[in-house]
Design an enzyme around this catalytic site. Structure first.
Site, PDB file in Angstrom:
ATOM      1  N   TYR A 141       1.816  -0.941   5.882  1.00  0.00           N
ATOM      2  CA  TYR A 141       0.746  -0.823   4.890  1.00  0.00           C
ATOM      3  C   TYR A 141       0.364  -2.171   4.274  1.00  0.00           C
ATOM      4  O   TYR A 141      -0.749  -2.340   3.796  1.00  0.00           O
ATOM      5  CB  TYR A 141       1.183   0.104   3.744  1.00  0.00           C
ATOM      6  CG  TYR A 141       0.921   1.575   3.996  1.00  0.00           C
ATOM      7  CD1 TYR A 141       1.370   2.206   5.139  1.00  0.00           C
ATOM      8  CD2 TYR A 141       0.247   2.333   3.036  1.00  0.00           C
ATOM      9  CE1 TYR A 141       1.153   3.554   5.337  1.00  0.00           C
ATOM     10  CE2 TYR A 141       0.024   3.681   3.231  1.00  0.00           C
ATOM     11  CZ  TYR A 141       0.473   4.287   4.381  1.00  0.00           C
ATOM     12  OH  TYR A 141       0.253   5.626   4.564  1.00  0.00           O
ATOM     13  N   ASP A 245       5.111   8.368   5.076  1.00  0.00           N
ATOM     14  CA  ASP A 245       3.822   9.011   4.813  1.00  0.00           C
ATOM     15  C   ASP A 245       3.674  10.241   5.705  1.00  0.00           C
ATOM     16  O   ASP A 245       3.327  11.335   5.247  1.00  0.00           O
ATOM     17  CB  ASP A 245       2.690   8.005   5.084  1.00  0.00           C
ATOM     18  CG  ASP A 245       1.319   8.616   4.880  1.00  0.00           C
ATOM     19  OD1 ASP A 245       1.121   9.266   3.833  1.00  0.00           O
ATOM     20  OD2 ASP A 245       0.463   8.467   5.765  1.00  0.00           O
ATOM     21  N   ASP A 249       4.218  14.586   4.595  1.00  0.00           N
ATOM     22  CA  ASP A 249       3.222  15.650   4.777  1.00  0.00           C
ATOM     23  C   ASP A 249       3.810  16.778   5.619  1.00  0.00           C
ATOM     24  O   ASP A 249       3.598  17.965   5.336  1.00  0.00           O
ATOM     25  CB  ASP A 249       1.958  15.126   5.477  1.00  0.00           C
ATOM     26  CG  ASP A 249       0.879  14.688   4.501  1.00  0.00           C
ATOM     27  OD1 ASP A 249       1.227  14.260   3.381  1.00  0.00           O
ATOM     28  OD2 ASP A 249      -0.321  14.762   4.855  1.00  0.00           O
TER      29      ASP A 249
HETATM   30  C1  IPM Z   1       0.243   9.328   0.200  1.00  0.00           C
HETATM   31  C2  IPM Z   1      -1.179   9.141   0.629  1.00  0.00           C
HETATM   32  C3  IPM Z   1      -1.531   7.673   0.531  1.00  0.00           C
HETATM   33  C4  IPM Z   1      -0.616   6.919   1.467  1.00  0.00           C
HETATM   34  C5  IPM Z   1      -3.017   7.343   0.836  1.00  0.00           C
HETATM   35  C6  IPM Z   1      -3.959   8.126  -0.034  1.00  0.00           C
HETATM   36  C7  IPM Z   1      -3.288   5.864   0.732  1.00  0.00           C
HETATM   37  O1  IPM Z   1      -1.383   9.653   1.899  1.00  0.00           O
HETATM   38  O2  IPM Z   1       0.559   8.982  -0.958  1.00  0.00           O
HETATM   39  O3  IPM Z   1       1.043   9.792   0.997  1.00  0.00           O
HETATM   40  O4  IPM Z   1      -0.901   6.807   2.674  1.00  0.00           O
HETATM   41  O5  IPM Z   1       0.402   6.422   0.994  1.00  0.00           O
HETATM   42 MG    MG Z   2       0.293  10.671   2.689  1.00  0.00          MG
END
Ligand code: IPM
Ligand code: MG
Length: 356
Positions: A141, A245, A249
């Protein structure tokens, strides 16, 4: 306790779920005799729409001086055309870096009564209770160089980790494991990436100081698979920024709904930042259908991890569970026979349960 809480509602359903979290914090303050002040600042698409930068200087200054930061969600399709550095999301990345929030803690667990609504068979989901510890201010990132070549023919991002960055996030994971089932699974791609080889060797070194904590290593592809095949086999999942990340999810979906997941982003000092894992969900915005549990559970983490008010944090978690047990459900987690309510009604039930 006196605490100054900066509220960053952001985009989409962010404002709705944030007001649920604030309602819970206000009721907590009232019941326990604390004095919380709340100041709301624009961020993300909401700031861009006012002609400001995605992370306005005044918002950053307010966040820096806060005891805790409560964030809703960031992401607004109206600004999809902007380059990564100017998009709404850049505000989140800037804030994480500016506040030094290197440790992102994302718990996911099976909720009693929700076994039937998730994608997994109840017997596979049973006993799932894990925490993703995601490194948040390094890796792909933030690595340099990055960019799209002038002719648009190629683009580059850089995955880089230093020994110190891996050491400090590994310590967070091992310390957390000591408060839980004493098992850290470190996730990497050490069969391909040099960064992951360094990651694995540093995590192993740190782990030597925690002989009471079991350490396993998994490649990220295998971990992604195991997360759906045997989610209950994980306790603390330690991983880098990009893999964290993705896996968080996935963990949210496994638990039944991303709308249930809270997170804490911590540095070595205050303020921490607390936000639901879900995004801005523009299609749900303004319809009183968003699930406020992730945001309210983030308020619980704000109380506990952010302000050290652990009894108050436990009371909020218990109130959320009471509201769930009463059969109230937002639409994303409703099964046959459940009573579907909106964001506001569910919030009112949790606030009401705080008093019982
Ligand atoms: C998260 C989100 C963020 C990330 C985005 C919105 C930049 O997906 O907090 O997981 O990728 O970190
Ligand atoms: Mg995310």
């Amino acid at each position: 306790m006196n605490a100054r809480i900066i509220v960053l509602p952001g985009d989409g359903i962010g404002p709705e779920v944030t007001s649920s979290a604030v309602a819970v914090l206000e009721e907590t303050a009232r019941r326990h005799g604390h004095n919380f002040s709340f100041e709301s600042c624009p961020i993300g698409g909401a700031a861009l729409a006012e002609g400001d930068a995605a992370l306005p200087a005044a918002t950053l200054a307010a966040a820096r001086s806060a005891d805790a930061v409560l964030l809703g969600a960031i992401g607004d399709p109206r600004f999809d055309h902007l380059p990564p550095g100017e998009r709404p999301e850049s505000a989140l990345l800037g804030l994480r870096r500016a506040l030094g929030l290197f440790a992102n803690v994302r718990p996911a667990r099976a909720w009693a009564g929700l076994e039937a609504i998730g994608p997994l068979r109840p017997e596979v989901l049973a006993g799932t209770d894990l925490v993703v510890v995601r490194e948040l201010t390094g890796g792909l990132y933030y690595g340099e160089p990055r960019g799209i070549d002038r002719d648009g023919a190629s683009a580059v991002n850089t995955m880089r980790y230093t020994r110190d960055e891996v050491t400090r996030i590994a310590r967070v994971a091992f310390e957390l494991a000591r408060t839980r089932r004493r098992h850290v699974t470190s996730v990497d791609k050490a069969n391909v990436l040099e960064v992951s080889r360094l990651w694995r060797s540093v995590v192993t070194d740190v782990g030597a100081a925690y002989p009471d904590v079991r350490l396993s290593h998994e490649y990220v592809d295998a971990a992604a698979m195991k997360l759906v095949l045997a989610p209950a086999s994980f306790d603390v999942v330690l991983t880098g920024n990009l893999f964290g990340d993705i896996l968080s999810d996935e963990a949210g979906a496994v638990a039944g709904s991303l709308g249930l997941l809270p997170s804490a982003s911590l540095s070595t000092s205050r303020p921490g930042m607390f936000e639901p894992v879900h995004g801005s969900a523009p299609d749900l915005s303004g319809r009183d259908v968003a699930n406020p549990v992730g945001a309210m559970a983030s308020a619980a983490m704000l109380l506990g991890d952010g302000l050290g008010l652990h009894a108050e944090a436990a009371a909020v978690t218990a109130a959320i569970e009471t509201a769930m047990r009463s059969g109230l459900r937002t639409v994303d987690i409703a099964g046959p026979g459940d009573q579907v309510v909106g964001t506001r009604a569910f919030t009112a039930a949790v606030v009401g349960a705080l008093g019982t």
